[in-house]
Design an enzyme around this catalytic site. Structure first.
Site, short mmCIF file in Angstrom:
data_model
loop_
_atom_site.label_atom_id
_atom_site.label_comp_id
_atom_site.label_asym_id
_atom_site.label_seq_id
_atom_site.Cartn_x
_atom_site.Cartn_y
_atom_site.Cartn_z
N ALA A 14 0.82 -1.21 0.00
CA ALA A 14 0.00 0.00 0.00
C ALA A 14 0.85 1.27 0.00
O ALA A 14 0.33 2.37 -0.14
CB ALA A 14 -0.94 0.00 1.21
N CYS A 15 2.17 1.12 0.14
CA CYS A 15 3.08 2.26 0.24
C CYS A 15 3.81 2.48 -1.10
O CYS A 15 4.48 1.57 -1.59
CB CYS A 15 4.09 1.98 1.35
SG CYS A 15 5.45 3.16 1.43
#
Length: 144
Positions: A14-15
């Site tokens: 998600a980063c």
């Protein structure tokens, strides 16, 4: 073809920084071991070893943004490493990412181009990050 070089990335898909770091490793022709640390958190001994391998204090590997860092009072410099480890074990999101382990060393790769110093390969052609920023590799490696 991917080069058989032992590299591990502690990754959060998600980063964006973590995704760019993983893409840079693959751009080098290396397929790393990917540990999604939110699904498979490292244990206490691994966390301690990762911090030691970076040469940074454990506190330098903690993430404040988007985590319970403040609510847990982790900004207090009197908090021991054991208390910080307890917090990360309970809340793996506190571990900053991506952490990369390679034969050339271990580092928190923020920004993502910090991984270049850990890649045991010749200088790479330019790489374009998700946001369009172009990364050029000067070929300087750790230990070289």
């Amino acid at each position: 073809m991917h080069t058989p070089i032992a590299i591990t990335i502690y990754h959060n898909p998600a980063c964006g920084t973590s995704r760019n770091t993983l893409a840079l490793i693959r751009h080098a022709g290396i397929e790393p071991t990917v540990i999604e640390y939110l699904k498979t958190p490292p244990d206490r001994a691994t966390l301690r070893a990762l911090a030691a391998a970076t040469g940074e204090p454990l506190r330098a590997l903690l993430r404040e943004k988007g985590t319970p860092f403040a609510e847990l009072g982790l900004g207090d410099p009197q908090r021991s490493d054991e208390a910080l480890l307890d917090a990360v074990l309970q809340h793996p999101i506190l571990l900053n990412r991506p952490l990369v382990v390679s034969p050339l060393g271990t580092a928190l790769c923020r920004p993502s181009e910090r991984v270049l110093a850990l890649l045991p390969v010749p200088a790479l052609p330019p790489f374009t990050k998700e946001d369009g920023e172009v990364v050029t590799d000067d070929g300087v490696r750790r230990g070289a």
